[in-house]
Each structure stands twice: as C-alpha cells, then as structure tokens.
Motif scaffolding. Structure first.
Motif, PDB file in Angstrom:
ATOM      1  N   ASP A   1      47.185  40.592  45.998  1.00 44.44           N
ATOM      2  CA  ASP A   1      45.893  40.625  45.057  1.00 44.44           C
ATOM      3  C   ASP A   1      44.745  39.141  44.875  1.00 44.44           C
ATOM      4  O   ASP A   1      45.059  38.008  45.436  1.00 44.44           O
ATOM      5  N   THR A   2      43.858  39.580  43.886  1.00 42.78           N
ATOM      6  CA  THR A   2      43.118  37.616  44.027  1.00 42.78           C
ATOM      7  C   THR A   2      42.978  38.295  42.278  1.00 42.78           C
ATOM      8  O   THR A   2      42.732  39.331  41.657  1.00 42.78           O
ATOM      9  N   VAL A   3      42.627  36.810  41.956  1.00 40.51           N
ATOM     10  CA  VAL A   3      42.745  36.251  40.066  1.00 40.51           C
ATOM     11  C   VAL A   3      41.404  35.857  40.018  1.00 40.51           C
ATOM     12  O   VAL A   3      41.440  34.851  40.953  1.00 40.51           O
ATOM     13  N   THR A   4      39.924  35.518  39.532  1.00 39.16           N
ATOM     14  CA  THR A   4      38.964  35.111  38.907  1.00 39.16           C
ATOM     15  C   THR A   4      39.047  34.501  37.976  1.00 39.16           C
ATOM     16  O   THR A   4      39.634  35.236  36.897  1.00 39.16           O
ATOM     17  N   VAL A   5      38.971  33.540  37.969  1.00 43.00           N
ATOM     18  CA  VAL A   5      38.175  32.248  36.494  1.00 43.00           C
ATOM     19  C   VAL A   5      36.898  31.414  36.866  1.00 43.00           C
ATOM     20  O   VAL A   5      36.875  30.899  37.789  1.00 43.00           O
ATOM     21  N   GLY A   6      35.349  32.075  35.916  1.00 41.44           N
ATOM     22  CA  GLY A   6      34.761  31.888  36.228  1.00 41.44           C
ATOM     23  C   GLY A   6      34.129  32.348  38.149  1.00 41.44           C
ATOM     24  O   GLY A   6      34.457  33.350  38.253  1.00 41.44           O
ATOM     25  N   ASN A   7      33.673  31.377  38.623  1.00 42.73           N
ATOM     26  CA  ASN A   7      33.412  31.492  40.423  1.00 42.73           C
ATOM     27  C   ASN A   7      34.909  31.364  41.252  1.00 42.73           C
ATOM     28  O   ASN A   7      34.383  31.094  42.176  1.00 42.73           O
ATOM     29  N   VAL A   8      35.877  30.835  40.711  1.00 42.16           N
ATOM     30  CA  VAL A   8      37.115  30.748  41.146  1.00 42.16           C
ATOM     31  C   VAL A   8      37.983  32.155  42.073  1.00 42.16           C
ATOM     32  O   VAL A   8      37.963  32.695  40.590  1.00 42.16           O
ATOM     33  N   GLU A   9      38.399  31.501  42.592  1.00 34.60           N
ATOM     34  CA  GLU A   9      39.234  33.241  43.513  1.00 34.60           C
ATOM     35  C   GLU A   9      40.371  32.549  43.478  1.00 34.60           C
ATOM     36  O   GLU A   9      40.582  31.683  44.035  1.00 34.60           O
ATOM     37  N   LEU A  10      41.789  32.896  42.683  1.00 31.06           N
ATOM     38  CA  LEU A  10      42.988  32.191  43.082  1.00 31.06           C
ATOM     39  C   LEU A  10      44.012  33.571  43.694  1.00 31.06           C
ATOM     40  O   LEU A  10      43.329  34.838  43.538  1.00 31.06           O
ATOM     41  N   GLN A  11      44.647  33.634  44.905  1.00 27.60           N
ATOM     42  CA  GLN A  11      44.991  35.316  45.846  1.00 27.60           C
ATOM     43  C   GLN A  11      46.702  34.480  44.923  1.00 27.60           C
ATOM     44  O   GLN A  11      47.210  33.981  44.779  1.00 27.60           O
ATOM     45  N   VAL A  12      46.761  36.221  44.535  1.00 32.82           N
ATOM     46  CA  VAL A  12      48.664  36.151  44.535  1.00 32.82           C
ATOM     47  C   VAL A  12      49.123  35.977  45.530  1.00 32.82           C
ATOM     48  O   VAL A  12      49.075  37.610  46.438  1.00 32.82           O
TER      49      VAL A  12
END
Length: 213
Positions: free
Chosen positions: A115-126
């Motif tokens: 999955d991915t999660v977003t914070v503003g324009n930042v995308e983090l991989q799970v």
C-alpha cells in the motif's frame, strides 16, 4: 519530506511528526502519549496535521492515538489488521506498564504490504514487517531514502519477540528480506534510540549483520 522526532512516554518512544515541505500538511506517526509535547511540536513547526500513522499497536506507540484523533478530527491509518488484538488489549497494556488508560479505537484504514499513504504531496510505501508484532508496518519515503521502522530495527539491536505473537525468525526475515534490499543508504528512524542506516546495521548489528547471515 521533513520530520521531527518527539520522544514520548517513560519508554522514550520516538513519535515522529512528518510533513510535506510544499503543502505543510503533516502526519503524526506513533503518538504513544505525552500529547502536550506532540501539540507543542505541531505548533512550533506551523504544520497542519491531516492524519495519524501507526507502525504497530503497543501502548508506547499507540496509547495517545484515540485522544489525538478525536481532538483534531484525524483519520487513523495502520497498522496491518493482525495487530487488532493489541489495540483491543490497550487497557490491559496500560495496567501492565503503568500507563494512563487509553481508549480502544478502530483504524480508519488497515494497511497491507504494498500500500501507499500520502502526506500532502509526499507518498510513502507501506512494508508489512511482522516479527515484533504480527501487524507491524514500516513507512518508507523513496525520494529522501528515509524509513520509519517502529520497533523492527534499532541502532545495534532489533525488536523484542517475546510478546504474544512475536517471532524471532520472522523478524529477522522482515529485516533482511524487506528492509535491507531498499539499500545501504537508507536512513531510518527507530521506535527508540538514535537514527542509523541500513548499511551500518548490515555491517555491525550483531543480530542481522551480513557476517552472521
């Protein structure tokens, strides 16, 4: 992506405030307690928190989650659903470790590997990294090569596996097969203690170094 580490609880757990430099949107990762410290950091950085992210549901990482989510009307994302039994056991955990009794909650979104999660324009991989707990996840931001690893890996050590549903061999596989392949240059924020990088741990960590592979 920018970050600020906020040690909380008597266990000095590394709650982390992360935010997008462009939008100033932020997430609180693992609000285990001491919400006054977390609120102060949010105010000092001048960011707008849009969600809570959880690596796992031990009380020093998740104890303040329900209160902060209600106070700021925040959705909760993570951990993976196999940690639900730890969320349900938060009151018992508080008695065991002498923490304030927290409210049980249900995440708005359970996370899965890939999955991915977003914070503003930042995308983090799970990345699902069981072993310390069965539903533990790691958040990885490729652009800055930064990982928030919870209690999977520490500078010179690894997470405990003697809690219910912990498993040492599974934890070692999570580190060697899911984290180390991300690259030696990846820096990580652990759940406790100082930051390090995967390359250093591959060389020197007595639990997972290449020499003991």
């Amino acid at each position: 992506m920018n970050y600020r580490i906020i040690p909380v609880t008597p266990f000095q757990q590394n709650c982390t405030l992360i935010w997008c430099d462009t939008t100033r949107q932020a997430a609180v990762v693992d609000p285990g307690g001491d919400l006054d410290r977390i609120r102060a950091a949010i105010a000092e950085e001048g960011v707008s928190v849009e969600k809570i992210l959880l690596t796992h549901a031990h009380i020093d990482h998740a104890g303040g989650t329900a209160e902060l989510a209600k106070e700021l009307s925040l959705p909760i994302e993570g951990p993976q659903k196999d940690d639900d039994f730890w969320i349900q056991a938060l009151p018992q955990q508080s008695q065991m470790f002498g923490f304030p009794v927290p409210e049980v909650f249900t995440p708005d979104r359970w996370l899965e590997d890939g999955d991915t999660v977003t914070v503003g324009n930042v995308e983090l991989q799970v990345i699902h990294t069981p072993g310390h707990t069965p539903g533990h996840v790691v958040f990885y931001e490729p652009a800055t090569q930064l990982a928030l690893v919870g209690d999977v890996l520490f500078q010179g050590s690894i997470g405990r596996t003697d809690f219910p549903k912990g498993d040492h061999d599974t934890l070692i596989r999570s580190i060697r097969e899911k984290l180390f392949p991300l690259g030696d240059n990846v820096r990580f924020i652990p759940g406790h203690g100082p930051m390090s990088d995967f390359g250093t741990e591959r060389q020197t960590n007595p639990f997972v170094s290449d020499r003991w592979g």
